[in-house]
Each structure stands twice: as C-alpha cells, then as structure tokens.
Design an enzyme around this catalytic site. Structure first.
Site, PDB file in Angstrom:
ATOM      1  N   SER A 277      18.486  27.227  24.833  1.00 37.31           N
ATOM      2  CA  SER A 277      17.880  27.498  26.132  1.00 37.31           C
ATOM      3  C   SER A 277      16.641  28.355  25.943  1.00 37.31           C
ATOM      4  CB  SER A 277      18.867  28.238  27.037  1.00 37.31           C
ATOM      5  OG  SER A 277      19.095  29.557  26.539  1.00 37.31           O
ATOM      6  N   ASP A 278      15.717  28.254  26.892  1.00 41.82           N
ATOM      7  CA  ASP A 278      14.698  29.290  26.966  1.00 41.82           C
ATOM      8  C   ASP A 278      15.395  30.565  27.423  1.00 41.82           C
ATOM      9  OD1 ASP A 278      12.298  30.667  26.993  1.00 41.82           O
ATOM     10  OD2 ASP A 278      11.219  29.119  28.090  1.00 41.82           O
ATOM     11  N   TRP A 279      14.715  31.685  27.340  1.00 42.64           N
ATOM     12  CA  TRP A 279      15.352  32.967  27.602  1.00 42.64           C
ATOM     13  C   TRP A 279      15.782  33.071  29.059  1.00 42.64           C
ATOM     14  CZ3 TRP A 279      14.798  31.996  23.016  1.00 42.64           C
ATOM     15  CH2 TRP A 279      15.088  32.888  21.987  1.00 42.64           C
ATOM     16  N   LEU A 280      17.088  33.174  29.275  1.00 46.33           N
ATOM     17  CA  LEU A 280      17.700  33.277  30.599  1.00 46.33           C
ATOM     18  C   LEU A 280      17.538  32.003  31.424  1.00 46.33           C
ATOM     19  CD1 LEU A 280      16.580  36.931  31.467  1.00 46.33           C
ATOM     20  CD2 LEU A 280      18.720  36.199  30.401  1.00 46.33           C
ATOM     21  N   ALA A 281      17.372  30.874  30.756  1.00 41.51           N
ATOM     22  CA  ALA A 281      17.245  29.594  31.469  1.00 41.51           C
ATOM     23  C   ALA A 281      18.596  28.933  31.696  1.00 41.51           C
ATOM     24  CB  ALA A 281      16.341  28.640  30.693  1.00 41.51           C
TER      25      ALA A 281
END
Length: 868
Positions: A277-281
């Site tokens: 995932s992208d950060w906090l996605a």
C-alpha cells in the site's frame, strides 16, 4: 466517514458485511477477480521462491503476519519498517523514499527528477542514473527503494507529481521506469514501481474521515494502452515491488481492487514480487488481503494512525485463526516478500540501515512515534555519494531543452556582458534544506516538493556557475524588475523563472500539491519580470526551471526574447550543467517530455483538475487515449512547442534507412505459455499458540505487533469452527486460475515483445558544432474498426556526441504489442489490420517527421509530408 473507520476495524474481527461503494458513471466497472494468484510460476524467480517457501513453511503465524505490515509510522529508522522474523534469520526490512534520491538523509546525492531524465531521451543515462541511485540506497542499508514513479502519466498538466515520472507518454514513461528498475536492482536493492494506477491529481486522492478518495474512472482499453503500459514494462524488467495508489479506480479503492491487483497485475502481467500500500492507503483488513495486497505500510489504520491500531499485524493473525483469510493467501504474501529479498541477494552481506529519516542528530529515539522510547545511535553519517555527482550533472546537462534560439543568441560568447534577473538563479537564502521536503519555492528550483524530494548535499546554483566561469555579470536577486540595472546595448539579459508543484500534504503558495493557484503560469510574477526585462534589453535569454509545461504567450513573441531554455528540475547540479550549454561547451540535446500549449484549454476540458464534489469525487477519463500530443493531433491544435521538440547548436540529417521484418504477425498473439509450478501451501489453520504473546516481552507503546493475547487467539480459533462465516465478496473463489490469454510471463504474453520490424537509420552531423541527436519513432496505424491516435511514440534512441561530419547508425524496433490494440471483447491484444500498411515515422519531434518506412512496401522514403 467515522463509521467507515469503525466499520472497517470491526469487519476484520467479526466478519461484518463489506460496505457498499459510492456509484460511478455507467460503464466503468471494477469486476471482482479472485483468488489472488500464487507467485513463483516464472522460471526467473524459481530459485528465490524455493528459498522463500522453505522458510515460510517453518515460520509461525505471528512471524508471517509480522512481515506483511509495517511496525507503525515513525517506528524505526526508515520511512517504512516491516516486522522481522529473527528466529529464521529475516531482519526488519527498511523501505525509503524516493524516486530522485534518499529522502531525509545525509551525504547523499540529490539527483535530477524523473521528468528531467525523461527529457534526456537517453536510455543509457536512464539506466546509469538508476545504478547510481541504487548504490546510494544500498550504501544506506535500504532494502526497498520506493521508486521509480510511472503513475501519474501526466494526463493533467497541472498534476502535482507529474515531475516524479518521466513524461506524458506511456512509452517514454515505460523506458524511464524499466531502465531505472534495471539499474536499481542491479546492485541488490528492491525497486518499487508506483503508483498503480491513474493517480492523476493530488487533491482528494486519499480516503479520509469525511470523504472517500477520488475515483479515476477509465475504460479497459485506455487502462491497458496508456496507464498500464509502463507498469507492464516495469514488471517485465523483474521489478520486486509495486505500490498501489491512494485513489480508487472505477469506484474500487486501489488498495482493495481485486481486478487491478489480482486480475491485471498478478495474473495478466505475471508480477512475481509483492504489492504494498501507499502510506496509510489501506482502508480494510480482510478485503485488502483477499484483493491481493501483500504488505501494509506503514501498518497503521489510515484515518487515525499512531494509536497502535492496525488492519493487519495482530488483526491479520486473528483473521487467519478465525478463518476469515485463507492460510494460503498469507503464505503467498510472505513468500512474495521473501522471494524479492532473495531475488536481490539481500541474504548475503546486505548492510543494515545506518541513517534515520526522522532526525539529523547522531543519537535519538529508536522509535520516535512511541510516547516513551529507548535512545541510541540512529545516524552514522555514511557518505554514499561516490562519483554520482558526475552522473547527476550529465543528466541535468543532457536534459536541457533549447526551445527557441533566434539569431543564434546562444551559445553565449565567452566575454558576454550579462545582466541576470530572478531569484531562481541563486540558492534559497534561508538555506538549501530549510523547507521540509522542499516544501517551498525559494531560490533555484531543483526539484518539486513532497515524499519524492531529497535533501541537497549542496546546491550548485546558476550564479555559482557564472562565478566559476569568471563571467562578466551583474545579478539582481529579485523577481521584480529593478530600477538600477542600467541597460546597455551590449548586454545580454538572462532571466530565471520557475513553476513548482508537489505532494498534497504540503501547500506551497496556495498550491495544495497540484498547481491550483498558479495554474500553468510562472510563479513569482515571472511573466511580468520577463516582459519588463524584454522592454529594456535587446537580447533576452529565458531559463525556466519547471515541473512541467508553462504558458508563455505573454512574452514568447516579444522581439527581444531571443532564446528560451527549459532546464527542468536539475537537482543539486543546476549550475555547471547549465553553463556547459549556455556557453557552448556542449550542444543542447534535451527534448520536451510533454507538450507545451498556447492555452490551458488546448489540453482539453476533461484533463483539468477535479474540484470539490459531495460524496466520492469522480474523475472520468472521457478523453480515452487522447492525452497530450495525441489530443493535439486529433483536434488539429497547434501547440506552442510539440512533444519531443528540442533544438541544437548543430544540425543533423537522416539517411540509409532500412526496415526489416521480424517475426510473422497474426491477428492475435500465439498461445501463452502455461504457468509453471508454484509453492504448495497448507490450508490448515495453525494452532492459536503460534500467535500468543511471548512471555516477559517488553512492549513499546504504539508499536505494532503481530501477537494476540491468549484469550483473543483462543477465541478466534473457536470462531473458525462456528456456523457464522466471513461474508466473502461477490465473485470470491479460492480456486487458482490458469491465467488469462493475454498473460504468460512477466509483463504479459512474451510474444507481445517479439520484434515485428527492425529499423535502422544513419544520423549525420551536418552542422559546424559537435552534438547529440535524438531519433524518435512513431507508429501510424492503418484504418480499421478501432479508433487509434494518428501517431504514437513506440521507440527512441540517442546518439553519442557526433563531431561535425560524423555519422552514427541507430537501431530502433517495433514489437507486436506496438502494432496492437487492446480488444475489450476478447480481453487480448490484437493487430487490428493485419495486412494494412503501418507507417513508421522517424524524426526529432512529434511534429517534425519526414522519414517514413512502410510495412507493406518494406522500404523507407525521405522528405515525406508529416501526418500531423
């Protein structure tokens, strides 16, 4: 949307129903695709998968879930830190930004940005830059490099992060990404191609407490022929990791879009590495696992990080024990992560992290996100720069694009009397790294802002360059025309201007990542400054540092504006690289990686930024295949400067062109190879004891762990035997598929990359100065039942430096895929007019093509009328 957060957390534990998505326009569908394909069936990865699967078979449940998520934001030296499995010899893995160099580090190189290397049109330089970046990441102990970026493609000229990629064309973007990957991974660093997919603006990209992330709605053909193209080439190069985007595609969040991850990436494109995932996605637990996500970063729940809450880690252990997630899904994820680790040889003498992204101090907290953290040495200030400044300078120099040069005002005579204007000419007076993640536009613009930035070890500014040259100059460090410049007829005025953009978490001068306040105009009254200087000086040279296209109609045609130079984003090497071109040590050889329009409306209405909408913002790609130069060609719009345009101080001619047929073509590719064997995984749920907390373990508050309290683990195991089962999404199956017809290897059916035609052409320097030439190859499809753009870039090459009168033969190629379209009915690549005459056009820009090779005649002709 607080209910969504609570709902998502609850659903992991209890198996509650999946929340309905917001509706998207009719016809845009994210079909379910299950199960997530097992990796390991590609021969190039067989040995790495063998090692990984042996290890996984001996790991406990908690060890496995510990490797599939980060330990929490700010919970380690790197921007992302996985858990570890020390019992079996696997350390925490370090993940670090970014595409142009180490973010938030020291003694590293601030390389020119992706858009700058794209402007070089130099394949060899693309790869060498990748090697240099990889060497620095390895030297700092980074396992996983979070780059290159090939999404966004640059569909929106005002998009905030276009500059991290390589240009507004899928083939230029694909070569930039694939060659960067090859370079980075050649030294043992896992590259991460990002962001999958269609994240074309920064505003509204993220799911939040109040609104879902923007939905990029695009048809299947556009997805394949434009936005997936560079990802396919990156996978074909063996990339170890793929990062998904924040946004949704056709209504389904990328982090849990099973069609995108399972169907396209892992099955159709044969991706063998792991998906993060992208950060906090990540916005769900079970749903994202079933959809194919392998690694959650940084591990926290997206809306409320830093409270020790996670969709995975301990919740993943619970989800396995209660039967919500099949055991083989977890095992495949861990195997993929470890296979990439082994594929890059990181089990052999790989350095551990020796820097700290959170502080520049030598000592500090080991876990800065914790309320109370043990202290220790966190920075060892290892110098990883080597000779990389030379590569950076070469990239910055060879990207410089000469757009206009009336009266041959450039190159400058050695004894020129210069008046230099604009704050962009000199370093940020507050300090070259005074703005966090370069979140300001002060002084020389060397890069955009955000996670794709890096700290400068130094900034060789244009003024530094003039000083080093011993130039006769007077500098006015202002963006307003000074009253005391005392113009003289013998003066040449050099005006430095800029246009900036970046990532959405920082707003700079009212631009929240995307260029909203500035639009496509120059920043800091640049247009006015140029006009005012042009009113006083007879010879004006404009130097532009920019993230992308800018409008120049206010001043372009003023008689005294003799020369326009795009220096793009040169990183730390802005000075000497520019001087080499301005003074004629080398001829400029950069070419535009995008189209520069006369007005923003010339790009089309549908590619403008999407503003606020109630509910989930919708960004519908109604233009389909027609972005950038394709749109201009279709609508007969003359740009200010065409895609691929770039002047030189010398001239070149093309001769001795030949076209040679390669493999025989058929409407559809040959049948794909069958998948090879994959590791065999047990489907038996492990005993709950594999997830119990170790005795006497010293916990760090807010740190994310994969263990469960004994009572929780035992309760989860009992739930697995209850009659209430997790409500799996529509279309769910746990039976592995043989794979689509369009797949068969990394990047797709290997027959797609067979060479259909080889083209050879000799380039001769017909001028009086040495220089490099770029040959661009575009394909013109014959008429068929498929609508196709008039011209599409398919290959390019750059010569070495040619002395006057010297020649070099370049070799270009056209593959089966280059001549194909994506057929949404058969879900395969097809050649739409098998017997038709494909036009192979070669020139030095998309609007300067006069050499045509025909596939039917098998010959080439010169002085042809360009199709646009």
């Amino acid at each position: 949307m607080l209910s969504l957060v609570l709902f998502s957390v609850f659903s992991v534990v209890s198996g509650a129903a999946i929340e309905r998505r917001d509706p998207v326009p009719p016809g845009y569908v994210a079909s379910p695709y299950y199960p997530s394909p097992h990796g390991g069936w590609v021969s190039d990865w067989s040995e790495s998968y063998r090692k990984a699967s042996l290890l996984v078979s001996n790991m406990t449940l908690a060890e496995k879930t510990n490797l599939t998520a980060g330990s929490g934001i700010f919970m380690g030296r790197c921007v992302g830190n996985t858990g570890s499995a020390l019992r079996v010899g696997i350390p925490q893995l370090c993940l670090q930004d970014g595409p142009l160099g180490l973010r938030n580090s020291d003694h590293n190189t601030a390389f020119p940005a992706g858009i700058t290397i794209g402007a070089t049109w130099d394949k060899d330089l693309m790869r060498r830059r990748g090697v240099a970046i990889g060497e620095e990441f390895r030297g700092k102990g980074v396992n996983i490099h979070l780059g290159p970026s090939v999404g966004p493609l640059g569909r929106k000229p005002r998009g905030g992060r276009n500059w991290e990629g390589f240009g507004a064309d899928p083939v230029l973007q694909a070569y930039g990404g694939a060659l960067s990957i090859e370079g980075i991974q050649s030294v043992g660093v896992v590259a991460t191609i990002k962001h999958l997919v269609a994240n074309e603006q920064e505003m509204y990209r993220m799911y939040s407490l109040v609104q879902p992330g923007i939905s990029s709605n695009l048809d299947d053909r556009t997805l394949h022929e434009l936005y997936l193209w560079p990802f396919a080439e990156g996978v074909r190069s063996g990339v170890g990791a793929v990062m998904i985007a924040y946004n949704a595609v056709n209504g389904s969040a990328c982090a849990q879009n099973s069609y995108l991850i399972n169907g396209i990436l892992k099955d159709e494109l044969g991706f063998q590495g792991f998906v993060m995932s992208d950060w906090l996605a990540q916005i769900s637990g079970v749903a994202s696992s079933l959809a194919g996500l392998d690694l959650s970063m940084p591990g926290d729940i997206n809306q409320v990080p830093l409270f020790g809450n996670s969709y995975w880690m301990y919740e993943y252990s619970r989800a396995i024990l209660n039967g919500s997630v099949p055991v083989d899904r977890l095992d495949d994820s861990v195997t993929r992560i470890l296979a990439a680790y082994f594929q890059m040889g990181q089990d052999q003498n790989y350095p551990r992290p020796n820097f700290d992204t959170n502080t520049q101090n030598a000592e500090g907290p080991l876990y800065p996100g914790a309320l109370i953290s043990p202290q220790g040495v966190v920075n060892e200030f290892v110098d990883v720069q080597g000779n990389h400044a030379e590569v950076a300078r070469e990239v910055a120099r060879d990207a410089i694009t000469l757009l206009k040069n009336n009266n041959n005002v450039l190159p400058l005579p050695r004894n020129s009397s210069l008046k230099v204007f604009g704050t962009d000419a000199e370093k940020n007076p507050d300090g070259i790294n005074s703005c966090t993640d370069q979140g300001c536009n002060k002084g020389t613009l060397g890069m955009g802002w955000g996670s794709g930035s890096a700290r400068y070890p130094y900034m060789d500014s244009p003024i530094d360059g003039f000083k080093a040259r011993g130039a006769r100059y007077q500098f006015f460090n202002t963006d307003s025309f000074p009253s005391n410049s005392n113009p003289s007829p013998s003066d040449t005025a050099v005006v430095f201007v800029s246009a900036d953009s970046g990532e959405n978490y920082i707003t700079v001068e009212n631009n929240p990542g995307d260029r909203t306040s500035a639009n496509l105009n120059l920043w800091h009254n640049g247009d006015r400054l140029i006009r005012d200087v042009a009113a006083q000086y007879a010879n004006v040279v404009v130097v532009v540092h920019t993230v992308g296209p800018v409008l120049m109609e206010e001043w372009h045609d003023l008689p005294s504006v003799k020369a326009i130079v795009f220096a793009h984003l040169p990183g730390q090497e802005a000075g000497a690289s520019l001087m080499e071109v301005l003074y004629g040590d080398v001829s400029p050889s950069g070419h535009l990686p995008y189209t520069v329009a006369k007005t923003e409306d010339d790009y089309g209405q549908s590619v403008k930024l999407v503003g606020f909408q109630l509910g989930q913002p919708q960004d519908t790609f109604t233009e389909g295949l027609y972005i950038d130069y394709r749109y201009f060609h279709k609508n007969s719009i003359t740009p200010r400067y065409a895609f691929g345009h770039g002047l030189s101080y010398t001239s070149f001619s093309l001769s001795s062109a030949t076209i040679t047929a390669g493999i025989p073509l058929t409407i559809t590719p040959p049948t794909r190879p069958a998948k090879g064997e994959t590791p065999a995984y047990s489907t038996a749920i492990p005993p709950p004891s594999e997830a119990y907390w170790p005795e006497n373990f010293n916990r760090i508050w807010r740190y994310l762990y994969s263990w469960l309290e004994k009572s929780d683990a035992d309760a989860a195991a009992r739930a697995a035997n209850s009659t209430t089962k997790y409500p799996y999404p529509a279309g769910y199956s746990n039976v592995q598929k043989p794979g689509p017809a369009s797949g068969g290897a990394q990047g797709g059916n290997p027959a797609l990359f067979d060479v259909a035609y080889d083209i050879s052409v000799t380039i001769t320097n017909t001028g009086s100065r040495s220089g490099k030439a770029v040959a661009q190859l575009y394909v013109q499809f014959p008429s068929s039942s498929f609508d196709t753009p008039i011209l599409q870039l398919r290959d390019f090459d750059k010569t070495s430096t040619l002395a006057p009168g010297a020649s070099e033969t370049v070799s270009l190629r056209v593959t089966r895929k280059d001549l194909s379209v994506w057929d949404v009915v058969s879900q395969n690549w097809i050649i739409p007019n098998l017997g038709g005459d494909y036009g192979i056009w070669i020139g030095d820009s998309s609007d300067n093509l006069h050499l045509r090779c025909g596939t039917v005649a098998g010959s080439c002709a010169y002085n042809q009328t360009s199709p646009v």
